[in-house]
Design an enzyme around this catalytic site. Sequence first.
Site, mmCIF file in Angstrom:
data_model
loop_
_atom_site.group_PDB
_atom_site.id
_atom_site.type_symbol
_atom_site.label_atom_id
_atom_site.label_comp_id
_atom_site.label_asym_id
_atom_site.label_seq_id
_atom_site.Cartn_x
_atom_site.Cartn_y
_atom_site.Cartn_z
ATOM 1 N N LYS A 35 -4.868 -1.224 13.205
ATOM 2 C CA LYS A 35 -5.842 -2.309 13.332
ATOM 3 C C LYS A 35 -7.180 -1.926 12.702
ATOM 4 C CE LYS A 35 -3.660 -4.110 17.499
ATOM 5 N NZ LYS A 35 -2.752 -4.894 16.748
ATOM 6 N N CYS A 36 -7.109 -1.360 11.517
ATOM 7 C CA CYS A 36 -8.284 -0.837 10.822
ATOM 8 C C CYS A 36 -8.473 -1.597 9.512
ATOM 9 C CB CYS A 36 -8.042 0.653 10.540
ATOM 10 S SG CYS A 36 -9.258 1.475 9.514
ATOM 11 N N GLY A 37 -9.686 -1.647 9.040
ATOM 12 C CA GLY A 37 -9.932 -2.272 7.743
ATOM 13 C C GLY A 37 -9.180 -1.596 6.609
ATOM 14 N N PHE A 38 -8.808 -0.314 6.804
ATOM 15 C CA PHE A 38 -8.063 0.427 5.785
ATOM 16 C C PHE A 38 -6.551 0.336 5.978
ATOM 17 C CE2 PHE A 38 -12.145 2.871 6.004
ATOM 18 C CZ PHE A 38 -12.617 2.500 4.754
ATOM 19 N N THR A 39 -6.096 -0.357 7.013
ATOM 20 C CA THR A 39 -4.665 -0.447 7.304
ATOM 21 C C THR A 39 -3.837 -0.922 6.110
ATOM 22 O OG1 THR A 39 -5.087 -0.742 9.663
ATOM 23 C CG2 THR A 39 -2.935 -1.476 8.851
#
Length: 159
Positions: A35-39
Amino acid sequence: MTAITDFTVKTADGSEESLAGYRGKVLLIVNTASKCGFTPQYEGLEALHRKFGERGFEVLGFPCNQFGAQEPGDAAEIASFCSLTYDVTFPVFAKIDVNGDGADPLFARLKADAPGVLGSKAIKWNFTKFLVDREGRTVSRYAPTTKPAEIEKDIEALL
């Protein structure tokens, strides 16, 4: 000095696995989160895994919930997300800590071998990547903002 492939890690099902099975391979070891912007980097990591896998390259994913609680799920939820959302076929191990007193020994070693900016040891965020050569030596550390495709030439040089 101990090679990275001399470490033992926990698999997603909680059992222990020696990294000895990866001896002789080039590894990209990454702390991940769902659930990360980098996912979306899972897609690029999987592309590297498929492109170079037959030549002795492996991506190893280690979920971590230490950064903004962006990996809240259990092992089954993480595995399902990776498979269904990004068709991940590379190994995703048990959720770990990468910083602090409870840091997984593998990541403590990676951080010592390849410090970050200004020599900092701490991992700053999800999707920090470590490139390991065929002899089990840590070669490079990449920031979360480094896209997997930007690492291709460094992987190619080690293969």
